[in-house]
Design a protein around this motif. Structure first.
Motif, PDB file in Angstrom:
ATOM      1  N   THR A 234      -3.061  10.142  -3.095  1.00 18.30           N
ATOM      2  CA  THR A 234      -2.487  11.052  -2.099  1.00 18.30           C
ATOM      3  C   THR A 234      -3.358  11.086  -0.850  1.00 18.30           C
ATOM      4  OG1 THR A 234      -3.670  12.920  -3.096  1.00 18.30           O
ATOM      5  CG2 THR A 234      -1.391  12.536  -3.826  1.00 18.30           C
ATOM      6  N   ASP A 235      -2.775  11.553   0.219  1.00 18.39           N
ATOM      7  CA  ASP A 235      -3.492  11.703   1.485  1.00 18.39           C
ATOM      8  C   ASP A 235      -4.302  12.994   1.409  1.00 18.39           C
ATOM      9  OD1 ASP A 235      -4.261  12.226   4.168  1.00 18.39           O
ATOM     10  OD2 ASP A 235      -2.578  11.012   4.891  1.00 18.39           O
ATOM     11  N   LYS A 236      -5.619  12.902   1.553  1.00 14.29           N
ATOM     12  CA  LYS A 236      -6.490  14.062   1.413  1.00 14.29           C
ATOM     13  C   LYS A 236      -6.224  15.121   2.482  1.00 14.29           C
ATOM     14  CE  LYS A 236     -10.244  11.542  -0.856  1.00 14.29           C
ATOM     15  NZ  LYS A 236     -11.676  11.133  -0.780  1.00 14.29           N
ATOM     16  N   ARG A 237      -5.609  14.722   3.611  1.00 15.57           N
ATOM     17  CA  ARG A 237      -5.379  15.677   4.698  1.00 15.57           C
ATOM     18  C   ARG A 237      -4.227  16.621   4.396  1.00 15.57           C
ATOM     19  NH1 ARG A 237      -4.674  11.222   9.238  1.00 15.57           N
ATOM     20  NH2 ARG A 237      -3.468  10.413   7.467  1.00 15.57           N
ATOM     21  N   ASN A 238      -3.175  16.113   3.772  1.00 15.12           N
ATOM     22  CA  ASN A 238      -2.003  16.963   3.539  1.00 15.12           C
ATOM     23  C   ASN A 238      -1.542  17.012   2.080  1.00 15.12           C
ATOM     24  OD1 ASN A 238      -0.790  14.450   3.195  1.00 15.12           O
ATOM     25  ND2 ASN A 238       0.034  14.419   5.289  1.00 15.12           N
ATOM     26  N   GLY A 239      -2.175  16.227   1.201  1.00 17.49           N
ATOM     27  CA  GLY A 239      -1.807  16.250  -0.212  1.00 17.49           C
ATOM     28  C   GLY A 239      -0.537  15.490  -0.542  1.00 17.49           C
ATOM     29  N   ARG A 240       0.043  14.817   0.449  1.00 16.81           N
ATOM     30  CA  ARG A 240       1.274  14.051   0.213  1.00 16.81           C
ATOM     31  C   ARG A 240       0.923  12.641  -0.256  1.00 16.81           C
ATOM     32  NH1 ARG A 240       5.408  16.294   3.533  1.00 16.81           N
ATOM     33  NH2 ARG A 240       6.821  14.735   2.617  1.00 16.81           N
ATOM     34  N   ILE A 241       1.909  11.927  -0.766  1.00 13.59           N
ATOM     35  CA  ILE A 241       1.692  10.566  -1.253  1.00 13.59           C
ATOM     36  C   ILE A 241       1.244   9.652  -0.121  1.00 13.59           C
ATOM     37  CG2 ILE A 241       2.884   8.520  -2.149  1.00 13.59           C
ATOM     38  CD1 ILE A 241       4.452  10.337  -3.981  1.00 13.59           C
ATOM     39  N   ASN A 242       0.241   8.843  -0.414  1.00 10.18           N
ATOM     40  CA  ASN A 242      -0.307   7.918   0.570  1.00 10.18           C
ATOM     41  C   ASN A 242       0.468   6.597   0.503  1.00 10.18           C
ATOM     42  OD1 ASN A 242      -1.836   6.177   2.137  1.00 10.18           O
ATOM     43  ND2 ASN A 242      -3.796   7.032   1.459  1.00 10.18           N
ATOM     44  N   TYR A 243       1.543   6.518   1.265  1.00 16.39           N
ATOM     45  CA  TYR A 243       2.400   5.330   1.245  1.00 16.39           C
ATOM     46  C   TYR A 243       1.663   4.080   1.709  1.00 16.39           C
ATOM     47  CZ  TYR A 243       6.534   8.224   0.402  1.00 16.39           C
ATOM     48  OH  TYR A 243       7.448   9.076  -0.149  1.00 16.39           O
ATOM     49  N   ASN A 244       0.749   4.236   2.664  1.00 16.63           N
ATOM     50  CA  ASN A 244       0.009   3.078   3.190  1.00 16.63           C
ATOM     51  C   ASN A 244      -0.817   2.404   2.102  1.00 16.63           C
ATOM     52  OD1 ASN A 244       0.993   3.380   5.787  1.00 16.63           O
ATOM     53  ND2 ASN A 244      -0.685   4.739   6.411  1.00 16.63           N
ATOM     54  N   TYR A 245      -1.396   3.217   1.203  1.00 22.83           N
ATOM     55  CA  TYR A 245      -2.225   2.677   0.123  1.00 22.83           C
ATOM     56  C   TYR A 245      -1.408   1.729  -0.751  1.00 22.83           C
ATOM     57  CZ  TYR A 245      -4.362   2.531  -4.520  1.00 22.83           C
ATOM     58  OH  TYR A 245      -4.856   2.115  -5.727  1.00 22.83           O
ATOM     59  N   TYR A 246      -0.228   2.162  -1.173  1.00 25.00           N
ATOM     60  CA  TYR A 246       0.607   1.338  -2.061  1.00 25.00           C
ATOM     61  C   TYR A 246       1.089   0.080  -1.348  1.00 25.00           C
ATOM     62  CZ  TYR A 246       0.567   5.446  -5.069  1.00 25.00           C
ATOM     63  OH  TYR A 246       0.160   6.484  -5.860  1.00 25.00           O
ATOM     64  N   SER A 247       1.342   0.217  -0.067  1.00 26.29           N
ATOM     65  CA  SER A 247       1.783  -0.933   0.718  1.00 26.29           C
ATOM     66  C   SER A 247       0.670  -1.966   0.856  1.00 26.29           C
ATOM     67  CB  SER A 247       2.256  -0.471   2.102  1.00 26.29           C
ATOM     68  OG  SER A 247       2.644  -1.564   2.887  1.00 26.29           O
ATOM     69  N   GLU A 248      -0.541  -1.488   1.159  1.00 24.54           N
ATOM     70  CA  GLU A 248      -1.685  -2.383   1.330  1.00 24.54           C
ATOM     71  C   GLU A 248      -2.054  -3.083   0.029  1.00 24.54           C
ATOM     72  OE1 GLU A 248      -4.700   0.153   2.827  1.00 24.54           O
ATOM     73  OE2 GLU A 248      -3.805   0.356   4.838  1.00 24.54           O
ATOM     74  N   LYS A 249      -1.938  -2.378  -1.091  1.00 26.73           N
ATOM     75  CA  LYS A 249      -2.284  -2.950  -2.395  1.00 26.73           C
ATOM     76  C   LYS A 249      -1.114  -3.723  -3.014  1.00 26.73           C
ATOM     77  CE  LYS A 249      -6.454  -1.176  -2.631  1.00 26.73           C
ATOM     78  NZ  LYS A 249      -7.673  -2.026  -2.654  1.00 26.73           N
TER      79      LYS A 249
END
Length: 442
Positions: A234-249
């Motif tokens: 998750t994105d530490k700033r807002n607690g939402r799912i970190n879509y960029n992480y899954y895309s990059e990996k």
């Protein structure tokens, strides 16, 4: 036995050999080498013996010939002629016909059979009884061990036939072999209830079945936490799912979230995992409900991290992407982007996500963990729960087991605690030093 019959060599005249077990059964060997089973009997008030042909040795084996001879012998005792007995045998249904009859009249929810059970058993029977498969490995086994009992009359099926079938299936899949035999027993008991046969030929003892090879591998707590850090980001700033992480990996987001759910709840992979719907969840009560699980209607408590995961997923319902609520898939917690498409086998893809194999292998490799089946996530959760709580009844409830002996497999993790306890048992007690009070002489 069949080996003995194979070794019989033709002479310059017809000769026969009588069976040592069934009176009246004989194998006749012609000058040409042809070997034929006959049932010989002497009609009442007649001087000469009568032979009744049962079949050639290259078509029927000795166990089947013995079964037929016993039937004809019984018919004669009952005052019938073998011709009449043969006529009755022709009218008898085959195993294939019995199974189809069982499917239509008994194998449904009205008799307590769950949909998944019906589907699994029908698939096993389709492959191993009806011999309909597209698997090259299975076809290789079936070609190597030529057999077919689906067209045999019920009364001609022997326990040797059942054992032979079990051994053939066992060479490919021991677990499936046991399952086929277990349900063949159910089908034959149904035949007895219906009056189709008098005796059940499924006579395999428990020790003759394939041993149940439990995979007791589990992830350590560190491995589980590492795997969670890979699949749930998750994105530490807002607690939402970190879509960029899954895309990059290059990771499948929904697949990863399902794995996180497995690791955080210990629920069964498909029926209590991939298929769950939002209406089954109560965030207020912190529970998940199942109207028809493997063990019937159940409700389970959800831990804080599992609740957090599910809440985060629900927050993404309006975000364009794989978790966006769409017609047809919005009821499911883990929606499938392939819904409506056709699989490689030509079947319509379900509304819930069920393509986990690739993602599971990928994240295990990323975590540096040797491959193990996805179901080990459940075993890991329950084992760690027992390790921390030391309360096997609590684990039984969390697992949804109907019997405590099922839960006992997870007690194996406590072996290290047992060893520690034994060490303490053998420790020499440390004597507290006695403090002597010295008084000054006044």
């Amino acid at each position: 036995n069949d080996t003995y019959i194979k070794k019989l060599r033709p002479l310059d005249k017809l000769f026969s050999v009588g069976d040592s077990e069934v009176p009246g059964l004989r194998i006749y060997v012609e000058k040409s080498g042809t070997k034929t089973f006959y049932f010989a009997y002497k009609p009442n008030h007649q001087k000469n013996w009568v032979r009744f042909k049962l079949g050639n040795f290259n078509i029927i084996n000795l166990p089947k010939a013995r079964t037929m001879a016993k039937q004809y012998g019984t018919a004669i005792i009952d005052g019938k002629e073998p011709v009449e007995a043969k006529r009755e045998l022709k009218a008898e249904i085959t195993l294939k016909e019995l199974i189809e009859k069982f499917y239509s009249k008994r194998f449904n929810s009205n008799y307590g059979y769950k949909t998944n059970t019906v589907k699994a058993v029908k698939n096993c029977f389709k492959v191993w009884i009806f011999q309909k498969t597209v698997s090259p490995d299975v076809m290789k086994v079936q070609k190597e061990f030529s057999y077919s009992i689906q067209h045999k009359k019920l009364s001609t099926i022997t326990k040797e036939d059942i054992k032979g079938l079990h051994n053939i299936i066992r060479s490919k899949s021991p677990a499936v072999a046991n399952k086929v035999i277990k349900f063949l027993n159910v089908v034959f008991n149904y035949a007895i209830d219906e009056g189709d046969i008098l005796k059940n030929p499924v006579k395999i003892k428990q020790k003759e079945l394939a041993p149940d090879k439990e995979d007791n591998r589990v992830l350590s707590e560190g491995q589980r936490n590492n795997l969670l850090s890979i699949v749930y980001k998750t994105d530490k700033r807002n607690g939402r799912i970190n879509y960029n992480y899954y895309s990059e990996k290059d990771l499948n987001l929904v697949g990863c979230l399902i794995i996180a759910y497995w690791l955080l709840t210990g629920r069964r992979n498909i029926s209590e995992g991939n298929r769950i719907k939002w209406k089954q969840l109560s965030f207020h009560q912190k529970k998940i409900f199942f109207l028809d699980s493997k063990v019937g209607q159940k409700e389970y408590d959800l831990g804080p991290k599992a609740l957090e995961l599910l809440k985060v997923i629900k927050e993404e319902r309006l975000t364009p992407g794989p978790l966006f609520w769409k017609d047809g898939t919005k009821d499911y917690v883990f929606p499938s982007y392939k819904y409506g498409m056709k699989s490689s086998r030509g079947k319509k893809c379900p509304a819930y996500f069920n393509c986990l194999s690739k993602t599971w292998k990928r994240v295990l490799k990323m975590a540096g963990i040797e491959y193990m089946p996805p179901k080990q996530c459940r075993h890991t959760f329950l084992t760690l729960l027992l390790h921390k709580s030391k309360n096997i009844m609590a684990v039984k409830e969390a697992a949804g087991h109907s019997q405590l002996k099922t839960t006992n497999r997870y007690a194996k993790i406590l072996n290290q605690d047992v060893v520690a306890a034994l060490d303490k048992m053998d420790e020499e007690p440390i004597k507290e030093s006695e403090v002597l009070e010295f008084k000054k002489n006044v």
